[in-house]
Design an enzyme around this catalytic site. Sequence first.
Site, short mmCIF file in Angstrom:
data_model
loop_
_atom_site.label_atom_id
_atom_site.label_comp_id
_atom_site.label_asym_id
_atom_site.label_seq_id
_atom_site.Cartn_x
_atom_site.Cartn_y
_atom_site.Cartn_z
N ASN A 31 0.83 -1.21 0.00
CA ASN A 31 0.00 0.00 0.00
C ASN A 31 0.86 1.26 0.00
O ASN A 31 0.35 2.37 0.13
CB ASN A 31 -0.98 0.01 1.19
CG ASN A 31 -0.26 0.06 2.51
OD1 ASN A 31 0.97 -0.02 2.56
ND2 ASN A 31 -1.00 0.20 3.59
N ARG A 63 17.19 4.27 10.01
CA ARG A 63 18.03 3.19 10.51
C ARG A 63 19.50 3.53 10.30
O ARG A 63 19.87 4.36 9.48
CB ARG A 63 17.64 1.87 9.86
CG ARG A 63 16.37 1.35 10.51
CD ARG A 63 16.04 -0.03 10.09
NE ARG A 63 15.45 -0.02 8.78
CZ ARG A 63 14.99 -1.13 8.19
NH1 ARG A 63 15.05 -2.28 8.81
NH2 ARG A 63 14.45 -1.07 7.01
N ASN A 106 -5.54 -11.97 8.27
CA ASN A 106 -6.12 -12.08 6.92
C ASN A 106 -5.31 -13.01 6.03
O ASN A 106 -5.86 -13.81 5.27
CB ASN A 106 -6.16 -10.69 6.25
CG ASN A 106 -7.23 -9.80 6.87
OD1 ASN A 106 -8.19 -10.30 7.45
ND2 ASN A 106 -7.05 -8.50 6.77
N TYR A 118 5.72 -2.55 17.43
CA TYR A 118 6.30 -3.47 16.45
C TYR A 118 6.56 -4.82 17.11
O TYR A 118 6.14 -5.88 16.62
CB TYR A 118 7.61 -2.88 15.92
CG TYR A 118 8.31 -3.69 14.85
CD1 TYR A 118 7.72 -3.88 13.60
CD2 TYR A 118 9.58 -4.22 15.07
CE1 TYR A 118 8.39 -4.59 12.60
CE2 TYR A 118 10.25 -4.92 14.07
CZ TYR A 118 9.65 -5.11 12.85
OH TYR A 118 10.30 -5.81 11.86
N THR A 177 19.22 -6.29 8.60
CA THR A 177 19.61 -6.62 7.22
C THR A 177 19.74 -5.32 6.43
O THR A 177 19.02 -4.36 6.69
CB THR A 177 18.55 -7.56 6.60
OG1 THR A 177 18.51 -8.75 7.38
CG2 THR A 177 18.87 -7.92 5.16
N TYR A 187 -2.74 -21.27 13.89
CA TYR A 187 -3.26 -21.78 12.61
C TYR A 187 -2.56 -23.08 12.22
O TYR A 187 -3.16 -23.98 11.64
CB TYR A 187 -3.09 -20.73 11.50
CG TYR A 187 -4.30 -19.84 11.34
CD1 TYR A 187 -4.59 -18.87 12.29
CD2 TYR A 187 -5.16 -19.97 10.26
CE1 TYR A 187 -5.71 -18.06 12.17
CE2 TYR A 187 -6.27 -19.16 10.13
CZ TYR A 187 -6.54 -18.21 11.09
OH TYR A 187 -7.65 -17.41 10.96
#
Length: 328
Positions: A33, A187, A100, A146, A176, A160
């Site tokens: 998005n 960062r 979702n 987070y 990374t 699940y």
Amino acid sequence: MKKVLITGAAGFLGSHLTDRFLKEGYYVIGMDNFITGDKKNIKHLEHNPNFEFIEYDVTKHISIDGGLDYILHFASPASPIDYLKIPIQTLKVGSLGTHNLLGLAKAKRSRILIASTSEIYGDPLVHPQTEDYYGNVNTIGPRGVYDEAKRFQESITMAYNRFHGLETRIVRIFNTYGPKMRLNDGRVIPAFMGQALRGEDLTIFGDGSQTRSFCYVDDQVEGIYRLLLSDYDHPVNIGNPHEISIKDFAEEIIKLTGTSQKVIYKDLPVNDPMQRQPDISLAKKLLGWEPKVNRAEGMKITYDYFKSLTEEELYKSEHKDFSNYTTK
Ligand code: UDP
């Protein structure tokens, strides 16, 4: 042709994964998005017949036509500065977004890999961090949005797996870096490199004794790829165990860039972990994986990337510090 859905496909890791899966001969559906992703990262795929892009917010119900072999959930803000600017979205993409995507995986009978993080270890009391360490996270601190979203993400993924028999994989990603990181994401690597390129002093937060271990993006992608294709469903650390203090790292960047600037010290952000180093024994054993690119090599490639940005990109991305970091 196998089909894979990659969320966060316009982000740093998502775009590298997209390239890798296309190279391996998959049909890739990318989803983003653009809250923190960048269209530029996938521009080169515009006319690729094996790539399809859907601009979409994964916190809303997701429908995809046809079958899906694999899902990789990489949509999420991933920088401390983002967690402050968009805390609710950070929580939602890790929780509602994951829910979702698990539902989609269940409906399509896809195998799903979830991007977790070393942040689930918080400010770790065990060093280096092994997968069986439960972590030390401040639930209500500025990074909690987070950390806790990612912890919930791991829990719901295992639920699940156990309850619905879904094929799941969980990668715990340690710091990374590489080309396509956002220069203004706050960062440490883009921050130092951007500062060097603009002729600004390098900002060290705290006294610089805190450590990190930096993994080059190609190594990270290789680890994730192998984990997806493995049959192991518990979390696996993927990162480079070569640890360095932020102070020494700043010196390395000064040498690499040849900048004549110096380092300056600023306050340490709240709950900034003091040390971080992955124990990668499990990844070595299970996946036969270990990082191949050393820091000098990887940093050079990354610096060359930042050097290739336009003046406009370099300057529009004013360095953001953590001065608005809440102490509450
Ligand atoms: N850091 C720094 N100067 C900067 C940006 C970050 O000293 O301009 C420090 C930060 O406080 C942390 C480390 O570098 O200790 C790594 O920060 P980053 O935001 O890259 O990722 P983190 O590992 O904390 O999620």
